[in-house]
Design a protein around this motif. Structure first.
Motif, short mmCIF file in Angstrom:
data_model
loop_
_atom_site.label_atom_id
_atom_site.label_comp_id
_atom_site.label_asym_id
_atom_site.label_seq_id
_atom_site.Cartn_x
_atom_site.Cartn_y
_atom_site.Cartn_z
N LEU A 19 -43.62 -26.43 1.91
CA LEU A 19 -42.35 -25.69 1.88
C LEU A 19 -42.05 -25.21 0.46
O LEU A 19 -41.68 -24.05 0.24
N LEU A 20 -42.20 -26.09 -0.51
CA LEU A 20 -41.89 -25.72 -1.89
C LEU A 20 -42.87 -24.67 -2.40
O LEU A 20 -42.50 -23.77 -3.15
N PRO A 44 -56.01 -23.59 5.66
CA PRO A 44 -54.68 -23.66 5.03
C PRO A 44 -53.55 -23.54 6.06
O PRO A 44 -53.58 -22.65 6.90
N ILE A 45 -52.61 -24.46 6.00
CA ILE A 45 -51.52 -24.50 6.98
C ILE A 45 -50.28 -23.84 6.37
O ILE A 45 -49.91 -24.14 5.23
N GLU A 46 -49.69 -22.93 7.14
CA GLU A 46 -48.51 -22.21 6.65
C GLU A 46 -47.25 -23.07 6.79
O GLU A 46 -47.14 -23.84 7.76
N VAL A 59 -37.74 -22.39 8.12
CA VAL A 59 -37.27 -23.35 7.10
C VAL A 59 -37.34 -22.73 5.71
O VAL A 59 -36.44 -22.88 4.89
N VAL A 60 -38.45 -21.99 5.47
CA VAL A 60 -38.57 -21.31 4.17
C VAL A 60 -37.42 -20.33 3.99
O VAL A 60 -36.81 -20.26 2.92
N GLN A 61 -37.10 -19.61 5.08
CA GLN A 61 -35.99 -18.63 5.00
C GLN A 61 -34.66 -19.31 4.71
O GLN A 61 -33.84 -18.82 3.94
N MET A 62 -34.48 -20.49 5.33
CA MET A 62 -33.24 -21.23 5.10
C MET A 62 -33.14 -21.64 3.62
O MET A 62 -32.08 -21.55 3.01
#
Ligand SMILES: *Cc1c(COP(=O)(O)O)cnc(C)c1O
Length: 475
Positions: A453-454, A405-407, A412-415
């Motif tokens: 990301l989502l 699984p790739i994180e 970007v998630v924080q943004m």
């Protein structure tokens, strides 16, 4: 001047060749889609098309001016009531879709409580985490508080004990699904019905997706929990005809055990200068096209036609579930009662999804929420049962050598999270979409990064991002 709204009209030939181009990239009904498509074949579609065109100009706003509105609706509702084994005296309404049926079930419950329980000033409804998003929409539109009910992470069925514990003096409605969209799991309808009776509460069963299928599965001898009006305590049921009754979009039925509940669903207004209004649904003027098309498809397929299709779909469901379980590293979530299947992977799921897209399949990657893991959703339809073997062969191949699984990239998630909270200024949605490879409203061939990301973002941030995304799509 707009290119579409020109001084002179075009020839039919030009118009329809342009429409062909417009629709060229839409999901095809050729069996490659395991989501979105509900299609009983050419003949049924032709019957629907003719009925749709014939009744396109009628107006359901006034069934005295258009008697066909009343006749068609009474026929379709009667078919649904008998299909759901409703008791004598039960009534229903044809609505524009599952969302409208569900939102109106919430309105009926709210307004019925206003009348019969005036002491309730802050109404609440108890809704399993797995119930369709349209209950949240109903809560939001109608000012009813949605209290989520926990689901078991293995079975994906709601905990009746959690529901019981959350009943209070403001509770007006209990909700369960038959089955849920994501996992195809039928909730414990009999237990929730007993709870509703014990506390004298209304209980809506959302059978939007399963309500047409499950009675035929029962006739075919398939074992499944009961979900319809024969279950004591069930007071309303929604069933969509534009899903597995194979009617074109725009038709569902909301059925009530008692006429007083439907009275509370209606809206009337004589406080203005025009005609006195009574609307059975949220719309005012409404086309009869989809209602007539549903009526025609029911007549065309008959019970035998549906039974044959649902028998075939059930076999395809079994084939897909067994086939997935036999693939190393893939698993089915819960125990789907019909062809709505959630598949999880030990390795990177979104890489698997991209590989399947590259092989020409249309699937539905779905993000984690509550107890429900990140998964790919597969919907069996009359149009894709013959492709399940080919789908499994490709899945088997695509599941080989998947990366761990790739994180999603944390900054970007924080943004995204900051943007969702309205902090960090206004995000340039156009720029962000170009970064992600979204061009002219079309997602790139490889979507794993977007999904990652989502999936990593909080539900609130996902919602905020989707608003930005749609703002871009429609500008
Ligand atoms: C599809 C669906 C709905 C919503 O129906 P729409 O027709 O898309 O508005 C509600 N509940 C369930 C279980 C569904 O599958």
């Amino acid at each position: 001047m707009s290119d579409v709204f020109m001084e002179q009209g075009l020839s039919d030939e030009e118009i329809f060749s342009q429409l062909d181009a417009m629709t060229a990239d839409d999901i095809p009904n050729d069996g490659s889609a395991f989501a979105f498509v509900y299609d009983a074949g050419k003949e049924a579609k032709e019957v629907a098309r003719r009925a749709f065109a014939k009744c396109m100009t009628g107006n359901g706003l006034d069934p005295t001016a258009y008697p066909s509105a009343r006749r068609l609706e009474n026929d379709v509702v009667a078919a649904a009531l008998s299909h759901l084994r409703a008791p004598e005296g039960a009534v229903g309404t044809a609505t524009a879709g599952g969302t409208e049926s569900v939102v109106l079930s919430v309105k009926a419950a709210r307004d019925y409580a206003r009348k019969t329980r005036p002491e309730v000033t802050a109404p609440e409804m108890l809704v399993p985490e797995t119930a369709h998003a349209c209950f949240h929409k109903g809560a939001h539109y109608l000012g009813v508080k949605l209290v989520p009910v926990a689901v078991d992470p293995n079975t994906m069925r709601p905990s009746v004990e959690d529901m019981r514990a959350k009943i209070n003096a403001n509770t007006i409605l209990l909700v369960a699904s038959a089955p849920s969209y994501a996992h195809g799991v039928i909730d414990p309808i009999e237990e929730v019905g007993a709870l509703a009776l014990e506390h004298d509460l209304l209980f809506h069963v959302d059978a939007c997706i399963g309500g047409w299928v499950l009675p035929f599965q029962r006739e075919l001898g398939i074992e499944q929990p009961e979900f319809d009006f024969t279950v004591p305590g069930v007071t309303s049921i929604s069933v969509d005809l534009h899903k597995y009754a194979f009617a074109p979009k725009g038709i569902s039925v909301l059925a009530h055990r008692k006429p007083e509940l439907r009275d509370a669903q209606y809206f009337t207004c004589a406080h203005w200068t025009g005609y006195s209004v009574i609307n059975t649904t949220t719309l005012g003027s409404k086309s009869l096209a989809s209602l007539a098309a549903a009526w025609a498809v029911l007549r065309h397929l008959g019970r035998a036609g549906y039974r044959e299709i649902f028998g075939r779909m059930y076999e395809a469901k079994k084939q897909l579930v067994e086939g997935v379980e036999a693939i190393d590293g893939l698993h089915v979530v819960g125990n789907p009662a019909m062809g709505l299947i959630a598949v999880v992977a030990d390795k990177d799921l979104f890489t698997l999804a991209d590989r399947m897209t590259a092989k020409g399949w249309h699937l539905q990657p779905t993000y984690k929420f509550g107890s429900s893991p990140t998964h790919i959703h597969f919907g069996i339809d009359a149009s894709n049962t013959h492709r399940v073997g080919a789908l499994l062969a490709d899945l088997r191949e695509a599941a080989v050598d998947l990366p761990d699984p790739i994180e999603a990239p944390e900054p970007v998630v924080q943004m995204i999270e900051m943007m969702a909270q309205g902090a960090g200024g206004d995000l340039d949605a156009g720029m962000m979409m170009r970064e992600l490879g979204i061009v002219d409203g079309k997602l790139p061939a490889e979507q794993a990064m977007i999904h990652r990301l989502l999936d990593a973002a909080s539900p609130k941030a996902r919602e905020a991002l989707l608003v930005k995304f749609f703002g871009e799509l429609f500008s």
